[in-house]
Design an enzyme around this catalytic site. Sequence first.
Site, short mmCIF file in Angstrom:
data_model
loop_
_atom_site.label_atom_id
_atom_site.label_comp_id
_atom_site.label_asym_id
_atom_site.label_seq_id
_atom_site.Cartn_x
_atom_site.Cartn_y
_atom_site.Cartn_z
N HIS A 62 0.74 -1.24 0.12
CA HIS A 62 0.08 0.04 -0.11
C HIS A 62 0.50 1.30 0.20
CE1 HIS A 62 -3.59 2.29 2.14
NE2 HIS A 62 -3.32 2.57 0.93
N GLU A 65 2.32 1.57 -3.37
CA GLU A 65 1.27 2.11 -4.42
C GLU A 65 1.31 3.85 -4.28
OE1 GLU A 65 -2.66 3.76 -4.05
OE2 GLU A 65 -2.82 1.75 -3.06
N HIS A 66 1.19 4.14 -3.13
CA HIS A 66 1.41 5.71 -2.94
C HIS A 66 2.51 6.17 -3.45
CE1 HIS A 66 -2.04 6.67 -0.15
NE2 HIS A 66 -2.22 5.48 -0.42
N GLU A 138 4.75 9.25 2.83
CA GLU A 138 3.75 8.33 2.35
C GLU A 138 3.46 7.33 3.49
OE1 GLU A 138 1.55 9.16 0.16
OE2 GLU A 138 2.74 10.98 -0.31
N GLU A 160 -4.43 6.92 7.13
CA GLU A 160 -5.50 6.35 6.10
C GLU A 160 -5.82 5.14 6.90
OE1 GLU A 160 -6.15 4.38 1.84
OE2 GLU A 160 -4.55 5.20 2.32
N ARG A 597 -37.42 -10.30 -11.69
CA ARG A 597 -37.83 -11.40 -12.88
C ARG A 597 -38.05 -10.49 -14.00
NH1 ARG A 597 -42.67 -13.37 -10.72
NH2 ARG A 597 -42.93 -14.22 -12.79
#
Length: 972
Positions: A62, A65-66, A138, A160, A597
């Site tokens: 994570h 990723e940042h 980060e 976060e 349906r």
Amino acid sequence: MTLLHGFEKIRERDIPELKTRAEFYRHHKTGAELLSLVNDDENKVFGITFRTPPPDSTGLPHILEHSVLCGSRKYPVKEPFVELLKGSLQTFLNAFTYPDKTCYPVASQNEKDFYNLCDIYLDAVFHPRLTPYVFYQEGWHYEIDRDGASLMYKGVVLNEMKGAYSSPDSLLAEYSQQSLFPDTPYGLDSGGDPKEIPTLTFEKFKSFHEKYYHPSNALIYFYGNDDPAKRLALVEDYLKDFQKIDMSVEIPLQPPFEKPRRLIRPFAAGNGEESSKGMVTMNWGLAESPRSELNLAFHVLAYIFLGMPGSPLRKALMDSNLGEDVAGVGLASELRQMYFSVGLKGIDPKNADRVEELILGTLEDLARRGIDPKTIEAAMNTTEFALRENNTGNYPRGLVIMLRALGSWLYGEDPLALVAFEAPLEAVKSAVKEDGRYFEKLIENYFLENPHRTTLLLVPDPEMGPREEKAETKRLADARSAMDPGELEEIARLAQELKEIQETPDPPEALATIPCLKLEDLDRENRRIPLALSSRDGVPILFHDLFTNGIAYLEIGFNLHALPRKYLPYVHLFGRALLELGTEAEDYVSLGQRISRKTGGIHPSYFTSVTKESRGAGAAWMFLRGKAMMRQTGDLLDILRDVLLTVKLDNRERFRQMVLESKARLEQGLVPGGHQVVNRRLRSRFNDADWASEQMAGLANLFFLRKLAGTLERDWDTVLLDLEDMRRRLINRKAMIVNVTLDEDNWSRLEPKVGEFLDRFPSNPFQEETWYPEPSGEFEGLTIPAQVNYVGKAGDVYSMGYRFHGSAHVICRYLRNSWLWDRIRVQGGAYGAFCLFDRLSGVLSFVSYRDPNLSRTLEAFNESTRFLKEISLSKEELTKAIIGTIGDMDHYQLPDAKGYSSLLRHLSGETEEDRQRMREEVLDTTETDFKRFGEVLEGLRDHGHITVLGSETAIREASKQEGLSFKIVKVL
């Protein structure tokens, strides 16, 4: 071997159901795989994905990723991602961390812009600027508190995840998954456990990138109407620098359990009655992906279980009176091993065993007695409709297809196994026809006879929040006591260097490397949505002539100004009641089956807005939004007629369930959507329309629902009279509007049916009610047991003398992506911050998201005025700001969204001429407009209202430090 730009074509095929040509390639030199989907969709999508199984719960994938989006070899600026947010026409720009993969997708309708985005993302993932300072910003780092006596943690991902761990529902989902896969990467938290994140080192962070972010581990994806050869050439330009390496990144299978397991986990709760309730899920490990037929069958089975209000498992859970709402993620099919999770929230923890017995008993009953054939028909129809419609809402279609492809591709299977749906759909339909017990056997094999299951109980712990705060304080104190003066000086030095880096602007030559469109590349004319106005016996009918592939999209609207203000808190419940209580001829189970349906679905929707003509009363509407294939439109209209004219409201028990569900869902949304809670609460102070929204869907509604739950037991008759009076006032031709999105030929066939439908409704005198809000001048401190805050400040700039100019949208957007981003996210460590402006009401609001700070954030809001008044914008920066705003205005919409947007503009009084004038003002924005708007914000700085959602400790400390007086309101 024939190579095209270094790629060997492995196979190709047409996918008629998606009108797409699929080509699958392997890069000869590196082994990178590339799936290229070619079609006529102008909303082009690119994505690059790496298998990234986490080694622990430090959040390594994570944080990476940042970080890879914080500058690269070719684009040496601090945050290319933010520069793209500022000045691209992107229709999607983000990155995702999953339990076993990390995805980097982008999308744009403009081809030049699209290839700019692709190039920046490719350079970011393969050649990022991974410095210790990026990791500190980060991920995490130490800082010395202002008093100089103690350490504190800082870091964007850390905060976060503190927010995520403050949400019981997030914990329930995470723990449920981990309980089933304790011996695989799925048993770890790829996002990061806040207690584990500070153990991650820069060296491990750097080596993780070196190991996994290599072309030999890359899955590359393209979708849309651009030249497929150009795609390969772009990627080859990056891959040519690498050599193939042995890259066997396998996600191991979890060995099956020999017997079921039980787990108990605590979560931080408040001290009130609402915080004393727990949650429980039962979780089953299912089959390995993809097995496309079985995968699709499980989706159908999940709908059978839970998809309708009267679905058997959902109904059994809600009828039990053991909890307030269904819990669990349902079917999770994006991992190597699918799993299913279901349970109840809002339970007395003592009743967890009873919930488990109820779930197992319901499944046993379904397997033994059989599933109602109408429920199976409903689930099959809904699943098929969704696949054929391919309506991905706000997400680009190509992105959703990419994620579907990864469900098999990531694990070495055919990437089209879950994308080309026609064959597995026909296989499931045939299997159901041939074997009347097809789904019952799935229940027996994968649920009842499957020992690989867990029961997870989440119990509230009022002491957990304070205990974890103390534990963190102790960890920091222990760390500080173990440091010598030199180490403390080094922490201070690194923090100061990081601050200087954060505050130092990127040099112009570095910013110039980010490719950007020119203003000449933009259309000066807005894209118009077709609109034809007519009426039938006084009911306005709006028609949008758009190609919808034979699907009719229909909205029936009701003017909520038919209601006195006392009924507003009931509105969302009333909208649900129409579809979930049953009619004079059908109970709610049969009605739900019939909707699923015979149609593509019907759901309520709500709209409130100040209008161009009136800044007081505004517009307030409730809609029933339905969709159906043309052959089903008669059924759709019949159902809408029945629920509106013959709904049977006298069902106290079912209504009580809806009240508890609604209450639980509002409580569930407090942490993940805290910024929206704060923004709605603030806006409600300034006009009737936003005040009504707060009454119907905000905290005011949560407080109302809590009281209503008790009132139902004591005085149901009065509640029923209120609901009946609401129906009498709303179901009236003089309070209605109709909106249709469809092509002209099919509308000519449908229009007479709509006319006949409207003829059935009463036409009574209509008097528009006026609502008078009760404004409050107090600042609010809304307290919840959370490790982060949501800080908001707002004001009505029109009342301060400002008159709208399109440049306001450019300026507010720029504020968010520059000043607020730098001060509140980059330097402050919050996950995000927003500057939101409503051009109709004049309300401008600042809001932060998952924020460790409070006073510092308010200071940043207040200093926005100085930032704008002193701004010096280069021509390039101004151009980017304008382009990004035009991108927002031209955001991609599917046909149903276009028709609905046009309806809402009509109701708020916005004309195409207004929107065109605004576009021209946006395109003509100057630096002077920024400086003038800075003067406007002086009024907000000095007289704005403040609302904070967060921990009581943080709010009271800020009150002391800043001399602010908050009215403390306990929410949880």
